[in-house]
Write a protein that holds these residues in place. Sequence first.
Motif, PDB file in Angstrom:
ATOM      1  N   TYR A 208     102.864  41.640  10.214  1.00  0.00           N
ATOM      2  CA  TYR A 208     103.980  41.680  11.605  1.00  0.00           C
ATOM      3  C   TYR A 208     105.218  42.399  11.035  1.00  0.00           C
ATOM      4  O   TYR A 208     105.857  43.364  11.771  1.00  0.00           O
ATOM      5  CB  TYR A 208     104.237  40.289  11.781  1.00  0.00           C
ATOM      6  N   LEU A 209     105.967  42.344   9.973  1.00  0.00           N
ATOM      7  CA  LEU A 209     107.097  43.106   9.469  1.00  0.00           C
ATOM      8  C   LEU A 209     106.601  44.509   9.396  1.00  0.00           C
ATOM      9  O   LEU A 209     107.209  45.255   9.652  1.00  0.00           O
ATOM     10  CB  LEU A 209     107.434  42.531   8.071  1.00  0.00           C
ATOM     11  N   GLN A 210     105.348  44.808   8.828  1.00  0.00           N
ATOM     12  CA  GLN A 210     105.054  46.304   8.502  1.00  0.00           C
ATOM     13  C   GLN A 210     105.021  46.999   9.958  1.00  0.00           C
ATOM     14  O   GLN A 210     105.264  47.967  10.114  1.00  0.00           O
ATOM     15  CB  GLN A 210     103.814  46.427   7.959  1.00  0.00           C
ATOM     16  N   TYR A 211     104.253  46.128  10.927  1.00  0.00           N
ATOM     17  CA  TYR A 211     104.087  46.832  12.238  1.00  0.00           C
ATOM     18  C   TYR A 211     105.638  46.947  13.064  1.00  0.00           C
ATOM     19  O   TYR A 211     105.707  47.922  13.462  1.00  0.00           O
ATOM     20  CB  TYR A 211     103.311  45.799  12.996  1.00  0.00           C
ATOM     21  N   ALA A 212     106.488  46.089  12.679  1.00  0.00           N
ATOM     22  CA  ALA A 212     107.741  46.384  13.244  1.00  0.00           C
ATOM     23  C   ALA A 212     108.554  47.415  12.777  1.00  0.00           C
ATOM     24  O   ALA A 212     109.154  48.116  13.463  1.00  0.00           O
ATOM     25  CB  ALA A 212     108.589  44.905  12.960  1.00  0.00           C
ATOM     26  N   HIS A 213     108.317  47.489  11.454  1.00  0.00           N
ATOM     27  CA  HIS A 213     108.849  48.976  10.700  1.00  0.00           C
ATOM     28  C   HIS A 213     108.298  50.105  11.345  1.00  0.00           C
ATOM     29  O   HIS A 213     109.052  51.103  11.735  1.00  0.00           O
ATOM     30  CB  HIS A 213     108.764  48.917   9.341  1.00  0.00           C
ATOM     31  N   ALA A 214     106.906  50.062  11.517  1.00  0.00           N
ATOM     32  CA  ALA A 214     106.213  51.472  11.841  1.00  0.00           C
ATOM     33  C   ALA A 214     106.783  51.679  13.472  1.00  0.00           C
ATOM     34  O   ALA A 214     106.728  52.854  13.825  1.00  0.00           O
ATOM     35  CB  ALA A 214     104.740  51.023  11.695  1.00  0.00           C
ATOM     36  N   ARG A 215     106.794  50.254  14.173  1.00  0.00           N
ATOM     37  CA  ARG A 215     107.251  50.693  15.734  1.00  0.00           C
ATOM     38  C   ARG A 215     108.434  51.335  15.772  1.00  0.00           C
ATOM     39  O   ARG A 215     108.715  52.412  16.527  1.00  0.00           O
ATOM     40  CB  ARG A 215     107.466  49.308  16.263  1.00  0.00           C
TER      41      ARG A 215
ATOM     42  N   GLU B 214     104.987  54.173   7.373  1.00  0.00           N
ATOM     43  CA  GLU B 214     105.466  54.880   8.590  1.00  0.00           C
ATOM     44  C   GLU B 214     104.750  54.628   9.678  1.00  0.00           C
ATOM     45  O   GLU B 214     105.173  54.696  10.905  1.00  0.00           O
ATOM     46  CB  GLU B 214     105.933  56.356   8.148  1.00  0.00           C
ATOM     47  N   GLU B 215     103.481  54.493   9.458  1.00  0.00           N
ATOM     48  CA  GLU B 215     102.571  54.513  10.517  1.00  0.00           C
ATOM     49  C   GLU B 215     101.414  53.325  10.003  1.00  0.00           C
ATOM     50  O   GLU B 215     101.212  53.361   8.951  1.00  0.00           O
ATOM     51  CB  GLU B 215     101.781  55.724  10.986  1.00  0.00           C
ATOM     52  N   ILE B 216     101.053  52.780  10.942  1.00  0.00           N
ATOM     53  CA  ILE B 216      99.785  51.529  10.911  1.00  0.00           C
ATOM     54  C   ILE B 216      98.942  52.247  11.919  1.00  0.00           C
ATOM     55  O   ILE B 216      99.086  52.034  13.160  1.00  0.00           O
ATOM     56  CB  ILE B 216     100.412  50.409  10.887  1.00  0.00           C
TER      57      ILE B 216
END
Length: 547
Positions: free
Chosen positions: A435-442, A545-547
């Motif tokens: 969830y944190l990683q997706y927020a950053h990638a968004r 940077e991207e997921i």
Amino acid sequence: MNLEALLQDRLAPALEAVAGHPVDPAVRSSPHADFQSGAALALARELGRPPREIAAEVAAKTDLAGVAEIAVSGPGFLNLTVSDSLLTEALRRIAADDRLGVPPVAAPERVVIDYSGPNVAKEMHVGHLRSTIIGDALARMLEWLGHDVIRVNHLGDWGTPFGMLVEHLIDRGGAGDHSIGDLTAFYQAARVKFDTDDDFRTRARLRVVALQSGDPVSRELWRNLVAQSERYFLDVYARLGVTLGPDDFAGESGYQADLDGIVAELGEKELLAESDGALCAFPEGFTGRDGAALPLIVRKADGGYGYAATDLAALRHRIGRLGADRLLYVVGAPQRIHFEMVFAVARAAGWLPDGVTAEHIGFGSILGSDGKMLKTRAGDTIKLARLLDEAVTRASAPAVGIGAIKYADLSGDRRGDYVFDWDRMLASTGNTGPYLQYAHARVRSLFRKAGTGSGTVTVTEPAERDLALVLLGFEPAVTAAAERAEPHRLAVHLHELAAAFSVFWERCPVLRADGAVRASRLGLAALTARTLQTGMSLLGIEAPEEI
């Protein structure tokens, strides 16, 4: 800018004026206002006055000009609402700061952190996971705050098992180039022989004597086992993304020459007593269930040394030679009494002087869905390398899989157990690493679409305010996590930040906004991405940077 600290400083003089002595303002974030203080309720009994009356007097005496509005609520709480102008000023300050408003500590300490600590000639298993992840997060945070951090990987590389292993190697022709996979089976075979073959058991014990006496053949085979194991450990650390390196290994063997001196010095200081042939220390305040004094066995009845002697030697080395100001031992909760006794004996011996702290950073267990210690279906201990393989396979990305494991460990209070649940850990919603990683990638994707940079931040909308308040909570979250050795304080803050950004994303259009509003919201988004990336890095979690 630490808003909580600023508000405490503004409230403190008024509270002292009302109470007649210094009072902790106890300012905390609150769902009822930006911040809230319950100090008036705590004073009510002492002053014999209604808490709302006390709160009203404190509010009247507090100077919050340009900082916040203050109001009495409920039974006597003080609600504090930070001004938009202060929020905007504070955001602009941290946006212009490479460290996001987190200054290096004013008085750096030399901190020695003992973590991971696997045993040579055995594969790492799931039981090593928590020490490695928690210890590494603490090392990262403390180092970033400006402390001089020394990582110590206290390897189990000495004792009876090595006599057994070396003797078995000799029985097999003396070859010392087995792979670590072979070595696991090799260890098990040697253990079976040790348990069932009287002749082998005798030879293994004699081999321990030869090894400890410096026999060249025994030492060479032992060194091969250690070197091979260290290469394997480094491979696991690289996959797990932790900062332990080859220079951090510190085996128990390195303290063997000091053990006789440990016993001699403790004896001279009358800190040892004989008990059933063993030499033991009996630090004050430690008793067993029967009420009898609890012994710390420094030298066993057979003349050998156990963990207590090695731990005392290691502690003395870390303070006397490494110059540690603070010692952290990231070891499971069951070892709490052992370390408290070691610290007490070291204090009595003068090896742990005033001004130097030693802390056992205990943690709970990893449990399966049945609430028992996590194991394979066959009941075997899960190997760490296989756990990492499965994480990568399930997540289809190493950064996400490994990040999920780390965040699941760090997001709860380390003292508690947690249930290992792949579905929950890898979910892209909820309190998870992905969830944190997706927020950053968004956020990063937003800037790829925006095509222009961010501008000066101005806070007006409620969702912007909420996001701003969380962003400004980064400094106290990092500081508390490091000082209290509680990484979950930072992990929880990052989840709150990701959640606040999600609400901001839904309620405050960025790309559809115009002019200064668009630039301001891009500025908030950029600051969110920087904070998420920095915070996750301090926990040892990648921010793709991207997921």
